[in-house]
Write a protein that holds these residues in place. Structure first.
Motif, mmCIF file in Angstrom:
data_model
loop_
_atom_site.group_PDB
_atom_site.id
_atom_site.type_symbol
_atom_site.label_atom_id
_atom_site.label_comp_id
_atom_site.label_asym_id
_atom_site.label_seq_id
_atom_site.Cartn_x
_atom_site.Cartn_y
_atom_site.Cartn_z
ATOM 1 N N ALA A 96 0.818 -1.222 0.030
ATOM 2 C CA ALA A 96 0.233 0.060 -0.110
ATOM 3 C C ALA A 96 0.951 1.219 0.027
ATOM 4 C CB ALA A 96 -0.842 -0.078 1.212
ATOM 5 N N GLU A 97 1.978 1.277 0.814
ATOM 6 C CA GLU A 97 2.912 2.335 0.677
ATOM 7 C C GLU A 97 3.499 2.750 -0.535
ATOM 8 O OE1 GLU A 97 2.749 0.526 4.992
ATOM 9 O OE2 GLU A 97 2.855 -0.449 2.799
ATOM 10 N N ALA A 98 3.857 1.685 -1.398
ATOM 11 C CA ALA A 98 4.329 1.718 -2.643
ATOM 12 C C ALA A 98 3.262 2.400 -3.615
ATOM 13 C CB ALA A 98 4.819 0.562 -3.274
ATOM 14 N N PHE A 99 1.932 1.974 -3.336
ATOM 15 C CA PHE A 99 1.037 2.586 -4.079
ATOM 16 C C PHE A 99 0.840 4.043 -4.052
ATOM 17 C CE2 PHE A 99 -3.275 3.880 -4.822
ATOM 18 C CZ PHE A 99 -3.596 3.527 -6.106
ATOM 19 N N LEU A 100 0.867 4.337 -2.602
ATOM 20 C CA LEU A 100 0.608 5.750 -2.262
ATOM 21 C C LEU A 100 1.535 6.554 -2.679
ATOM 22 C CD1 LEU A 100 -0.845 5.216 1.301
ATOM 23 C CD2 LEU A 100 -2.068 5.991 -0.553
ATOM 24 N N SER A 101 2.886 5.985 -2.490
ATOM 25 C CA SER A 101 4.090 7.049 -2.994
ATOM 26 C C SER A 101 4.250 7.218 -4.396
ATOM 27 C CB SER A 101 5.076 6.604 -2.172
ATOM 28 O OG SER A 101 5.801 5.431 -2.708
ATOM 29 N N HIS A 102 3.806 6.261 -5.396
ATOM 30 C CA HIS A 102 4.095 6.107 -6.508
ATOM 31 C C HIS A 102 2.813 6.244 -7.591
ATOM 32 C CE1 HIS A 102 8.103 5.392 -5.213
ATOM 33 N NE2 HIS A 102 8.239 4.108 -5.271
ATOM 34 N N ALA A 103 1.867 6.146 -6.902
ATOM 35 C CA ALA A 103 0.614 6.119 -8.079
ATOM 36 C C ALA A 103 -0.263 7.236 -7.782
ATOM 37 C CB ALA A 103 -0.179 4.847 -7.859
ATOM 38 N N ASP A 104 -1.059 7.591 -8.640
ATOM 39 C CA ASP A 104 -1.925 8.842 -8.871
ATOM 40 C C ASP A 104 -3.156 7.975 -9.070
ATOM 41 O OD1 ASP A 104 -4.003 10.682 -9.234
ATOM 42 O OD2 ASP A 104 -2.691 11.472 -10.970
ATOM 43 N N ALA A 105 -4.078 7.714 -8.109
ATOM 44 C CA ALA A 105 -5.326 6.955 -8.247
ATOM 45 C C ALA A 105 -6.238 7.293 -9.684
ATOM 46 C CB ALA A 105 -6.124 6.879 -7.085
ATOM 47 N N SER A 106 -6.341 8.571 -9.852
ATOM 48 C CA SER A 106 -7.156 8.917 -11.114
ATOM 49 C C SER A 106 -6.480 8.081 -12.503
ATOM 50 C CB SER A 106 -7.112 10.414 -11.316
ATOM 51 O OG SER A 106 -5.807 10.865 -11.540
ATOM 52 N N GLN A 107 -5.305 7.660 -12.273
ATOM 53 C CA GLN A 107 -4.757 6.945 -13.483
ATOM 54 C C GLN A 107 -5.189 5.679 -13.658
ATOM 55 O OE1 GLN A 107 -0.518 7.356 -13.092
ATOM 56 N NE2 GLN A 107 -0.385 5.094 -12.355
ATOM 57 N N PHE A 108 -6.029 5.157 -12.718
ATOM 58 C CA PHE A 108 -6.550 3.776 -13.058
ATOM 59 C C PHE A 108 -8.044 3.786 -13.305
ATOM 60 C CE2 PHE A 108 -2.725 3.830 -10.408
ATOM 61 C CZ PHE A 108 -1.875 2.999 -11.263
#
Length: 134
Positions: free
Chosen positions: A49-61
């Motif tokens: 979850a930490e990797a998702f939060l630090s590297h992803a923009d939820a709007s891109q999915f």
């Protein structure tokens, strides 16, 4: 995990068809990504979850396939954080643990599907189709 190939599903890389996969077990993460890719979905995988939060923009999915039991921040906690930030990203929870209270909590959190590992490939593909409105 059985491989299920949907007929006539073109590979389209767009935010609406890109699926985030957050799973701490590397072999399960690879299997889910391969299954989704084989069925025409673009994917991006995260080990925590930490990797998702630090590297992803939820709007891109278009949706997220999210393991409930992650090391560190749990899948349920990640989902609550995303919702608190205003995200309406559809979620498909996956878990290896049979826990009715957790199932109820996931449903209350608004998940599209709650799948127990190992799950039939067709269930995941159908859930992603629903999440993406296909």
């Amino acid at each position: 995990m059985l491989l299920f190939l949907a007929p006539e599903r073109p590979q389209v890389e767009s935010p609406q068809r890109t699926v985030a996969v957050v799973e701490n077990d590397a072999s399960v993460r690879r299997s889910v990504v391969r299954l989704l890719n084989a069925n025409g979905f673009a994917t991006e995988a995260f080990a925590s979850a930490e990797a998702f939060l630090s590297h992803a923009d939820a709007s891109q999915f278009g949706c997220i396939v999210l393991d409930i039991h992650l090391g560190g921040i749990s899948g349920i906690e990640l989902w609550h954080r995303l919702k608190a930030s205003g995200s309406e990203l559809p979620v498909i929870f996956i878990t290896a643990v049979e826990d009715e209270a957790l199932h109820v909590e996931a449903v209350k959190a608004g998940c599209i599907a709650y799948l127990r590992k190992p799950f039939p490939a067709a269930l995941l593909i159908n859930a992603v189709d629903r999440a993406l409105g296909l």
